[in-house]
Scaffold this motif. Structure first.
Motif, short mmCIF file in Angstrom:
data_model
loop_
_atom_site.label_atom_id
_atom_site.label_comp_id
_atom_site.label_asym_id
_atom_site.label_seq_id
_atom_site.Cartn_x
_atom_site.Cartn_y
_atom_site.Cartn_z
N TYR A 175 18.91 13.82 -44.58
CA TYR A 175 17.57 13.86 -45.96
C TYR A 175 18.69 14.36 -46.93
O TYR A 175 19.11 13.40 -47.86
N ILE A 224 11.27 7.62 -39.33
CA ILE A 224 10.28 7.62 -39.56
C ILE A 224 8.98 6.35 -39.19
O ILE A 224 7.56 7.06 -38.75
N TYR A 225 9.86 5.97 -38.35
CA TYR A 225 8.77 4.69 -37.22
C TYR A 225 8.49 5.17 -36.65
O TYR A 225 7.25 4.90 -35.54
N TYR B 21 10.60 -4.90 -33.54
CA TYR B 21 11.36 -4.95 -33.53
C TYR B 21 12.60 -6.31 -32.81
O TYR B 21 13.10 -6.95 -33.62
N VAL B 85 8.28 -0.87 -41.09
CA VAL B 85 9.51 -0.70 -40.84
C VAL B 85 10.67 -1.04 -39.75
O VAL B 85 11.89 -1.50 -40.29
N PRO B 86 9.63 -2.07 -38.49
CA PRO B 86 10.31 -3.08 -37.73
C PRO B 86 11.39 -4.20 -38.64
O PRO B 86 12.49 -4.19 -39.27
N LEU B 89 13.85 -2.78 -41.19
CA LEU B 89 15.52 -2.57 -40.65
C LEU B 89 16.40 -3.50 -39.89
O LEU B 89 17.12 -3.80 -39.65
N LYS B 416 8.33 14.14 -45.51
CA LYS B 416 8.66 14.02 -44.11
C LYS B 416 7.33 14.14 -43.32
O LYS B 416 6.82 13.59 -42.23
N GLU B 426 0.95 3.86 -39.00
CA GLU B 426 1.86 2.65 -38.60
C GLU B 426 2.67 3.85 -36.97
O GLU B 426 2.70 3.02 -35.91
N VAL B 427 3.07 5.51 -37.14
CA VAL B 427 3.05 6.52 -36.14
C VAL B 427 2.12 5.66 -35.64
O VAL B 427 2.77 5.79 -33.73
N GLN B 430 2.59 2.92 -33.56
CA GLN B 430 4.46 2.28 -32.43
C GLN B 430 3.69 3.35 -31.74
O GLN B 430 4.98 3.69 -30.73
N GLN B 431 3.60 4.74 -31.65
CA GLN B 431 3.00 5.41 -30.27
C GLN B 431 2.14 4.44 -29.25
O GLN B 431 3.27 4.86 -28.00
N GLU B 433 2.60 1.59 -28.71
CA GLU B 433 3.05 0.47 -28.37
C GLU B 433 4.44 1.15 -27.59
O GLU B 433 4.53 1.03 -26.62
N GLN B 434 4.46 2.61 -27.61
CA GLN B 434 5.67 3.46 -26.26
C GLN B 434 4.81 3.66 -25.63
O GLN B 434 5.69 3.09 -23.96
#
Lengths: 267, 435
Positions: A175, A224-225, B21, B85-86, B89, B416, B426-427, B430-431, B433-434
């Motif tokens: 950062y 972040i994601y 992604y 984010v995907p 990115l 952060k 979102e987090v 994502q978790q 999803e994982q």
């Protein structure tokens, strides 16, 4: 005309750093030894700083023109970052690794003694010269520091011992490093406008600076994601650092960069 | 949530929302292939940057599309994904891949292979794939800026500075590139006013300002004296410093030889007795040097000169293998003393230097070059005129980015640690999803 004795400077700094690190690493009577160790490391850093100041005075221009001169700054900033990180988070291994990496870069300068040159081409004579290079060298040092952290993380990942601590330290470094990287890039753009009439011309150095920036940008977004993923972010840091090194040194060897304004003449 | 149906270890089918992604990278690959196909179909000519007013219209249209999508379709899975984010990115990766190609191929290369040209690799930033990558990038960056940056909260200031700053910088830089004008004018000393400019393609363009070069001058560093191998003219490298500065009294050791400058003439001509000062055109610098051998105790004295475009260089042999030689002086600074008159009758005079551009009638004027062969006797000076009406917008973006970088530096970490609600969601997603 040996007005500056670089080998002696390196010898003194390395000795101080080795002694200091030794005191910081052996695990007993921490309190007294830490103070002594930190003092030795700090004096070693000051010796490098003294050398840079002397060089600046003797050259009568900022010592930031050649690759070797930028390595000197790296050899200064990296230990400073290691030192501050130790003061803040007490990571002994990190201070030791940053001193080691700085020593490698300073040692390259010892193996390839510089041929000093006072001349500075008109395009480099700008108020932007010093801030642009300094900010970049701070960024490069911080990002190198993050790679050291990533290296330890990869080792822990391989050993399957958890890497969250490394990742959060790497986050801090990326950062701050990314902030400096962005500032360096933008300073460069503002300078280029004054010197060459355009802020961005896709000169090879600019192209690779963009790639470096994009590499760390990807890391930040990925973290972040998916904050729980371990291997991918560590690999992104490693790859981004390779791109950074190409941008810093490799440019001189790339066929695409024959006409770059940034190919350092190491006369 | 629809997603929950697949969170029990079962993998979400490809293209089934919410996208991740896989879909993002597929879109990037699709855009890349489409771009290459378009480039090949049009014969590898690339795109021409649109100029005013078309570029403004296109940018406003793009901005409106983004605002429209955000206002009316923000809850649709595709739009939601585009600001994730995907998607960001995927756009970053596509753009980075193209810039990597740019970084590996010389631009423009002297010998361009037909395939290279037809894929747009000889002109990456003007190619179709790059254009499509930028559109994808603008779309994702724009949508995420609106979704996360508004309504403005204290917590989202850093985010907004960085993302809006980048969007504005890139939009103005790419959108405005078609309006940028770069023209050069070559001025001759002693000639009358000239308004003949030339663009990058070599076309003559008359200007509304005329310039007259009163004087071109170069300030030089004292030329460097080297020890060279007489047969090959190669410089013999010394420890720390390889050269002696041509300044009276300066000393330097070259191996066995201790050399001192006894006298230095910046501009001189050779006579029977040595060099004497001269101001005629082409008179090169010369130095009287003394070389003392530490080993053999011999002392040699003689004149050396770098020569110029009119006179040959003069070396001093110190033994059968080596000579002392003077290199051509390097410029410390060069400047043009210029008078101008505009069509409206405004007149003025300025001194133009590298790194010190001048502003006249909306043009920024730069000192570019001079005749290299004649060096300080160059009778001409080349100046460049740049007009970039979008620059204030680009700079606005750059200053937002700088503020964003400072924010990242001071507060970045804390942000952060305590992500906003949407980040948290979102987090968690994502978790899931994982898992």
């Amino acid at each position: 005309m040996n007005w500056l004795n670089y080998p002696l400077v390196v010898l003194v700094s390395f000795t101080l750093w080795i002694l200091g690190t030794f005191l910081l690493l052996i695990p007993f009577k921490r309190k007294q030894k830490d103070a002594a160790g930190l003092t030795l490391v700090a004096v070693g850093i000051l010796v490098i700083a003294w050398f840079i100041i002397q060089l600046w005075i003797h050259l009568d221009r900022p010592p930031m023109r050649t690759l070797g001169e930028t390595r000197l700054w790296y050899g200064f900033f990296l230990p400073v970052i290691g030192y501050l990180t130790f003061l803040r988070w007490r990571y002994r291994w990190f201070l030791a690794l940053s001193l080691l990496l700085a020593s490698v870069f300073l040692f390259i300068n010892y193996l390839h003694p510089e041929n000093y040159d006072k001349t500075l081409m008109p395009a480099l004579q700008s108020p932007w010269f010093v801030p642009h290079v300094i900010v970049y060298m701070i960024a490069y040092s911080l990002l190198a520091a993050s790679s050291l952290v990533a290296l330890k993380g990869l080792y822990h990942h391989w050993k399957e011992t958890g890497v969250q601590e490394e990742l959060s330290l790497a986050d801090n470094m990326v950062y701050i490093g990314f902030a400096f990287l962005t500032l360096g890039l933008l300073f460069g753009a503002l300078w280029a406008k004054e010197a060459w009439g355009h802020y961005w011309t896709w000169d090879p150095k600019e192209t690779w600076a963009f790639l470096t920036w994009a590499g760390y940008l990807s890391y930040i977004h990925f973290r972040i994601y998916a904050p729980k993923k371990a291997l991918t972010p560590l690999l992104i840091i490693s790859l981004a650092f390779v791109i950074l090194l190409i941008c810093w040194f490799g440019i001189n060897y790339l066929p695409a960069a024959q006409n770059s304004v940034h190919t350092y003449s190491g006369s | 949530m629809e997603k929950d149906r697949y969170s029990g270890g079962q993998r979400r089918p490809f293209w089934q929302p919410p996208w991740g992604y896989r879909e993002g990278l597929s879109i990037s690959l699709g855009l890349l292939i489409t771009g290459f196909a378009l480039e090949a179909a049009t014969g590898g000519t690339g795109l021409k940057s649109p100029s005013f007013p078309y570029n403004l219209v296109i940018l406003i249209a793009l901005l409106n599309v983004i605002l429209f999508l955000h206002a009316f379709f923000r809850d649709k899975p595709v739009i939601r994904w585009l600001s994730s984010v995907p998607a960001s990115l995927s756009a970053i990766i596509l753009l980075t891949f193209l810039v990597l190609l740019l970084g590996l191929t010389p631009q423009p290369s002297i010998e361009t292979h037909v395939i290279q040209k037809h894929l747009g690799l000889s002109h990456v930033v003007r190619s179709y794939p790059f254009f499509l990558a930028m559109l994808f990038f603008f779309l994702t960056l724009g949508l995420v800026t609106l979704r996360r940056g508004f309504p403005v909260k204290k917590k989202s200031i850093g985010f907004l500075l960085n993302h809006a700053g980048l969007w504005i910088t890139l939009a103005a830089a790419f959108g405005g590139s078609g309006d940028m004008q770069r023209l050069t004018v070559t001025l001759q000393e002693g000639k009358d006013y000239s308004n003949n400019a030339v663009n990058a393609e070599g076309e003559g363009i008359p200007l509304s300002i005329a310039f007259k070069l009163l004087d071109f001058s170069i300030e030089e560093y004292p030329p460097k004296i080297f020890l060279i191998q007489t047969s090959s003219l190669e410089i013999v490298k010394q420890k720390q410093v390889s050269y002696l500065e041509s300044t009276q009294g300066k000393k330097h050791t070259f191996g066995d030889w201790e050399v001192q400058v006894l006298a230095f003439l910046p501009s001189a001509l050779q006579q029977d007795t040595g060099f004497i000062q001269s101001t005629i055109m082409g008179a090169p610098p010369a130095a009287l040097v003394e070389a003392k051998s530490k080993g053999t105790a011999t002392t040699l004295t003689g004149w050396i000169s770098s020569g110029s475009f009119m006179y040959p260089p003069v070396f001093m042999r110190v033994d059968e293998k080596y000579s002392l030689a003077m290199a051509a002086p390097e410029a410390r600074k060069y400047s043009s003393d210029i008078e101008f008159i505009t069509r409206e009758g405004k007149t003025g005079r300025f001194l133009l230097e590298v790194n010190k551009p001048e502003k006249i009638n909306g043009w920024k004027i730069y000192q570019v070059s001079y005749q290299a062969k004649t060096g300080k006797w160059s009778p001409e000076s080349t100046i460049e005129l740049v007009r970039d009406p979008w620059l204030p917008v680009v700079y606005t973006g750059i200053f937002l980015l700088m503020a964003g970088a400072l924010y990242l530096f001071w507060i970045g970490k804390d942000r952060k640690k305590s992500p906003g609600d949407s980040d948290k969601k979102e987090v968690i997603m994502q978790q899931m999803e994982q898992s």
